[in-house]
Design a protein around this motif. Sequence first.
Motif, PDB file in Angstrom:
ATOM      1  N   HIS A  29       0.832  -1.194   0.000  1.00  0.00           N
ATOM      2  CA  HIS A  29       0.000   0.000   0.000  1.00  0.00           C
ATOM      3  C   HIS A  29       0.871   1.251   0.000  1.00  0.00           C
ATOM      4  CE1 HIS A  29      -3.623  -2.362   0.946  1.00  0.00           C
ATOM      5  NE2 HIS A  29      -2.832  -3.067   1.725  1.00  0.00           N
ATOM      6  N   HIS A 234     -11.230   0.643 -18.283  1.00  0.00           N
ATOM      7  CA  HIS A 234     -10.883   0.173 -16.943  1.00  0.00           C
ATOM      8  C   HIS A 234      -9.770  -0.878 -16.973  1.00  0.00           C
ATOM      9  CE1 HIS A 234     -14.095   2.248 -14.869  1.00  0.00           C
ATOM     10  NE2 HIS A 234     -15.027   1.693 -15.619  1.00  0.00           N
ATOM     11  N   GLY A 251      -8.775  -4.017 -14.288  1.00  0.00           N
ATOM     12  CA  GLY A 251      -8.024  -3.067 -13.474  1.00  0.00           C
ATOM     13  C   GLY A 251      -8.887  -1.928 -12.981  1.00  0.00           C
ATOM     14  N   SER A 253     -10.794   0.950 -11.295  1.00  0.00           N
ATOM     15  CA  SER A 253     -10.598   1.749 -10.091  1.00  0.00           C
ATOM     16  C   SER A 253     -11.863   1.732  -9.239  1.00  0.00           C
ATOM     17  CB  SER A 253     -10.262   3.188 -10.467  1.00  0.00           C
ATOM     18  OG  SER A 253     -10.341   4.036  -9.340  1.00  0.00           O
ATOM     19  N   TYR A 282      -8.254   7.243 -16.944  1.00  0.00           N
ATOM     20  CA  TYR A 282      -6.949   6.727 -16.535  1.00  0.00           C
ATOM     21  C   TYR A 282      -5.864   7.440 -17.327  1.00  0.00           C
ATOM     22  CZ  TYR A 282      -9.826   3.004 -14.578  1.00  0.00           C
ATOM     23  OH  TYR A 282     -10.772   2.304 -13.869  1.00  0.00           O
ATOM     24  N   ARG A 296      -0.550   2.848 -11.685  1.00  0.00           N
ATOM     25  CA  ARG A 296      -1.408   3.529 -12.666  1.00  0.00           C
ATOM     26  C   ARG A 296      -2.194   4.638 -11.978  1.00  0.00           C
ATOM     27  NH1 ARG A 296      -6.182   1.284 -16.699  1.00  0.00           N
ATOM     28  NH2 ARG A 296      -7.069   0.476 -14.750  1.00  0.00           N
ATOM     29  N   SER A 321      -6.444   8.668  -7.878  1.00  0.00           N
ATOM     30  CA  SER A 321      -5.975   7.479  -7.178  1.00  0.00           C
ATOM     31  C   SER A 321      -4.719   6.967  -7.861  1.00  0.00           C
ATOM     32  CB  SER A 321      -7.024   6.361  -7.214  1.00  0.00           C
ATOM     33  OG  SER A 321      -8.242   6.767  -6.643  1.00  0.00           O
ATOM     34  N   GLN A 323      -3.162   3.201  -8.444  1.00  0.00           N
ATOM     35  CA  GLN A 323      -3.359   1.768  -8.330  1.00  0.00           C
ATOM     36  C   GLN A 323      -2.003   1.059  -8.367  1.00  0.00           C
ATOM     37  OE1 GLN A 323      -5.854   1.679 -11.945  1.00  0.00           O
ATOM     38  NE2 GLN A 323      -7.434   0.747 -10.668  1.00  0.00           N
ATOM     39  N   LYS A 331      -4.324  -6.626  -9.710  1.00  0.00           N
ATOM     40  CA  LYS A 331      -4.433  -5.426  -8.893  1.00  0.00           C
ATOM     41  C   LYS A 331      -4.240  -5.771  -7.422  1.00  0.00           C
ATOM     42  CE  LYS A 331      -7.587  -1.684  -7.695  1.00  0.00           C
ATOM     43  NZ  LYS A 331      -8.967  -1.183  -7.801  1.00  0.00           N
ATOM     44  N   SER A 333      -3.727  -3.037  -4.797  1.00  0.00           N
ATOM     45  CA  SER A 333      -4.305  -2.034  -3.900  1.00  0.00           C
ATOM     46  C   SER A 333      -4.534  -0.744  -4.675  1.00  0.00           C
ATOM     47  CB  SER A 333      -3.387  -1.771  -2.704  1.00  0.00           C
ATOM     48  OG  SER A 333      -2.162  -1.198  -3.126  1.00  0.00           O
ATOM     49  N   GLU A 334      -5.151   0.225  -4.004  1.00  0.00           N
ATOM     50  CA  GLU A 334      -5.414   1.533  -4.605  1.00  0.00           C
ATOM     51  C   GLU A 334      -5.455   2.576  -3.494  1.00  0.00           C
ATOM     52  OE1 GLU A 334      -8.740   3.757  -7.468  1.00  0.00           O
ATOM     53  OE2 GLU A 334      -8.697   1.572  -7.275  1.00  0.00           O
ATOM     54  N   SER A 336      -6.267   6.648  -2.645  1.00  0.00           N
ATOM     55  CA  SER A 336      -6.876   7.891  -3.106  1.00  0.00           C
ATOM     56  C   SER A 336      -6.141   9.099  -2.527  1.00  0.00           C
ATOM     57  CB  SER A 336      -8.345   7.952  -2.690  1.00  0.00           C
ATOM     58  OG  SER A 336      -9.095   6.946  -3.322  1.00  0.00           O
TER      59      SER A 336
END
Length: 379
Positions: A29, A234, A251, A253, A282, A296, A321, A323, A331, A333-334, A336
């Motif tokens: 993260h 996406h 992928g 978000s 994106y 990303r 965000s 990613q 993927k 985590s993401e 913000s």
Amino acid sequence: MKIIPVLSSLLFFILLMSCQNEDKNSAIHLTPSGKYIKLPLDNNTPVQSDGVQYYHGKNPLLFNLNWAKNSIQIYDINSQSKIKDIEFSTEGPDGVGYVFGIYVHNLDSIFLFNQGIGQMSLADTSGRVYSKIKYKLPEKYTPAFVHNAYFLSNPILIGDKLIVKTHFHGQVTEVKNNEISKKELMYAIDLNTGTTQFLGLKYPKDYLIDGSKYFEPSISAANGKFVVSYFGDHNVYYTDMMDSTLISKSGKSLNLGGELAILSNDADPMALRKYAYASPHYETIVHDPFRKVYLRFAFHQYELDPNVQIHDLRNYSGPFSIQIFDEELNKLSEKSFEKNTYHPFDFFVAKEGLYLSINHPLNPEINEDILAFELIQFN
């Protein structure tokens, strides 16, 4: 030319790099650290950069592009000081035209790209321009599109071939779905002959199935793959074989909702800008070689400030965000980031983590004399 060859052929490159990292970064993260790099600016260098590139060496360097001065500033990361300011002539025997983008292959081979013509120049850190390379443009395609702060797609040098992103000629509201899958993303420039050759990387088959939208890609090459992210999709895409169909991986978000926005065919210039900057989309995808992941950037929908001049809308970007994907493009985590703090188009990946500019025009902490980056750590 003082170019250090990477590999003798694209095929050998792909085969050699095709082994995959076995470690699974299943819980990684991003966390703002409160630690900063602050680099001094002169009065003629904008606080929102025209593009930066990090050079990892014994003494890490940051190259900062300044369109207004046709120059590159070189900073020592450890001392956080400017060590050189190279201003290039546009005309004459040492003229390189207007520098639109740069690629620092090594300290003796800095590629300088022009936007409107099929030409690039090679310089070193002394500012000496020792080669100019003209190349033949494919019909109905642009010169190499190398922009260091917009849908990042770094060139790739393989032997005497330089692989670059390109754009095809066509208005965004006029290109149809049955045309898009035939359009090329990149070509290879032979640095000895100036000839060009497409690689066979194209747009997804049904990218415009629901209507018009921007078809700008960001491309990252690493680990035997070309990985592609598109403005209005996406999914992330990859291939490890040239001239083959791109393979998609989910992928999406968490912050971009369901279907992405479609562009009206009668959109006026302001509507086009609003769509480009304020609709969910994106942008850059980039490989992090230190942690062996991809990052990303995903931009959330927001309301534009009507007081901002149309030419400056991009600098006043909204929430976004970042990613994280592993090297198989799963993927992980993401994270913000709220609006009005970070300027997400100026960033670089270093051994310590991701350095993200805090020079958003509405950040109350902004200092017009400093190019400032916060370290975003991986945990």
